[in-house]
Enzyme design. Sequence first.
Site, PDB file in Angstrom:
ATOM      1  N   LEU A   1       0.875  -1.169   0.000  1.00 52.40           N
ATOM      2  CA  LEU A   1       0.000   0.000   0.000  1.00 52.40           C
ATOM      3  C   LEU A   1       0.909   1.214   0.000  1.00 52.40           C
ATOM      4  O   LEU A   1       1.927   1.233   0.696  1.00 52.40           O
ATOM      5  CB  LEU A   1      -0.896   0.025   1.253  1.00 52.40           C
ATOM      6  CG  LEU A   1      -1.985  -1.048   1.382  1.00 52.40           C
ATOM      7  CD1 LEU A   1      -2.751  -0.844   2.691  1.00 52.40           C
ATOM      8  CD2 LEU A   1      -2.935  -1.012   0.204  1.00 52.40           C
ATOM      9  N   ASP A   2       0.559   2.234  -0.786  1.00 52.17           N
ATOM     10  CA  ASP A   2       1.341   3.463  -0.767  1.00 52.17           C
ATOM     11  C   ASP A   2       1.457   3.979   0.659  1.00 52.17           C
ATOM     12  O   ASP A   2       0.562   3.772   1.487  1.00 52.17           O
ATOM     13  CB  ASP A   2       0.674   4.553  -1.619  1.00 52.17           C
ATOM     14  CG  ASP A   2       0.627   4.187  -3.085  1.00 52.17           C
ATOM     15  OD1 ASP A   2       1.365   3.275  -3.489  1.00 52.17           O
ATOM     16  OD2 ASP A   2      -0.157   4.820  -3.817  1.00 52.17           O
ATOM     17  N   MET A   3       2.541   4.664   0.939  1.00 53.52           N
ATOM     18  CA  MET A   3       2.740   5.215   2.272  1.00 53.52           C
ATOM     19  C   MET A   3       1.551   6.071   2.697  1.00 53.52           C
ATOM     20  O   MET A   3       1.114   6.037   3.854  1.00 53.52           O
ATOM     21  CB  MET A   3       4.015   6.060   2.312  1.00 53.52           C
ATOM     22  CG  MET A   3       4.353   6.606   3.693  1.00 53.52           C
ATOM     23  SD  MET A   3       5.837   7.605   3.691  1.00 53.52           S
ATOM     24  CE  MET A   3       5.255   9.070   2.851  1.00 53.52           C
TER      25      MET A   3
ATOM     26  N   THR B   1      -1.517   5.779   1.777  1.00 58.05           N
ATOM     27  CA  THR B   1      -2.775   5.031   1.797  1.00 58.05           C
ATOM     28  C   THR B   1      -2.891   4.223   3.083  1.00 58.05           C
ATOM     29  O   THR B   1      -1.907   3.644   3.548  1.00 58.05           O
ATOM     30  CB  THR B   1      -2.844   4.074   0.593  1.00 58.05           C
ATOM     31  OG1 THR B   1      -2.695   4.829  -0.611  1.00 58.05           O
ATOM     32  CG2 THR B   1      -4.154   3.323   0.544  1.00 58.05           C
TER      33      THR B   1
END
Length: 553
Positions: free
Chosen positions: A386-388, A390
Amino acid sequence: MFHPFSSDISGIELPHSFNNPFFYTPHPLCKVAADELRALLNGNDGWAADAATGKMMGVLVVRDTAGRIGYLAGFSGLLCGSNRQDGFVPPVFDFLAPDGYFKCEERAISAINREIEEIKSGSDYASAVQAVATAEECAAELLAARRAEYAANKAARATKRAQGNLSADDAAALVRESQFEKAELKRLSARLQQGVLVARAAVESFEERIRLLSAERKERSAALQRWLFTQFKVLNGEGKENSLLEIFEEKRGCLPPAGAGECAAPKLLQYAYKNALQPLAMAEFWVGASPQGEVRRDGCFYGSCMSKCHPILGFMLQGMDVEESAIEKGGDSVSATRIVYEDDYIVVVDKPAGVLSVPGVVGGASVQCRLRSILKSNDVFVAHRLDMATSGLLVAAKSVEVFKALQALFAAGEVAKRYTAILSAVPRSLPAEITLPLMPDYANRPCQRVDFEQGKPSRTLCERVAVFVYEGKERLAVSLLPVTGRTHQLRVHCAHPLGLDTPILGDKLYGGDTAPRLMLHAGYISFLHPVTGCIVELSSPAPFEELFTCSKL
């Protein structure tokens, strides 16, 4: 170059520390400065026409020695074909001076290019190449004819021998005839080959000249690049000076990429340091149309580029009080990581926003490190990303074997995921499906770009959730179901003009409206347990869900 604010800024508090140029929310003073700069651009037809095609601009709020607050304006690259414009800070190093070393050497390299092209496209070279082809073709035809003749004669001699009534003299004559024809065939082949070699020698003389010119071009280009980056010398907050060549060799062990030092941010800081102006806050924003494939939205603020500016600004900001980046602050948030499912083989957590999934190249706390600490084992591996920025459900394995099995599930598309997102506005339409090919934007890491030739296919399903008002503007909450799992897939599919053309709220990379965080949450996941064979199905409400459940239109 110092612009006093024409707007009333008396009610705006000065920043307590200088913003991190890569991860920031623009300070109100930067927003005012950007608005004033845009008005300046709109008032100049020449600048406006150039900027309308797409240009990154920058503003640096400063305080002069008299205590006045104002700002500097800068642009990346060229504006109207020049790196110097009234009202903007000058380049760090003006390599475009017509009679300077760079332009003179550039002209010499261009002359080499022209000479190479003239040779390649010239009639003499074309004639020489054709002469080789003709010589080879004629040689092949003559040899084929002579070999056919030799084969016929050989067959005739074999027939005579088979009749069995040859005298010794006749038999010897046949042998001599065969030997003579073989020798003649070899002599003909040698003569023809010599003709081909003579023709090839003419071509090779041209190609040798091309090779020599190409080697000279390569050598002079490399030397010019090194020279250029030794001339780009930047200051930092401690008063030290380094060339870009020294900075990149120390930080990355390589030469700077083309265009390094020409972005707005280094220009702005360099001018401030040279003119005793105290930097207070900085922001870069896009003006005009988006470049093809990229996601750049007119008027939106962006972080400085990682490929060119990260090492440079890392040096230039030394000695200044710079606020922590989101990655550095992640250490406080990672402790809030909550385990929502665990068995002997896997563990699923609810990741907070602002925390890395796995350790990054620039460090920072991560979920994987946190889990290894909690579980007291180094054999814990996050199976996807997961993106930082997100938040949401993240699956990890407790062994290498289970990790590989989970990765295979994700790669095969056998994991169902659903995200909740709040868009910056209500898009004109909401397609049920978005398919755009994605690839890394190498000049603007970690961003991704749309590329229909080299991009990998990606697919997202979209569902409408609710329209509501936030910060005085209508927004749309949506469910996003990624069928594929490309980096930044949902963010690009929302922001790109060929997708929803509406960035996710709080998306600083792709032009979303300012918000406390990226409004994207991985709220549902379902998959077949790789060991037990049972279905694992988990849900997590979005931390920002109250915004649209309590404020529907």
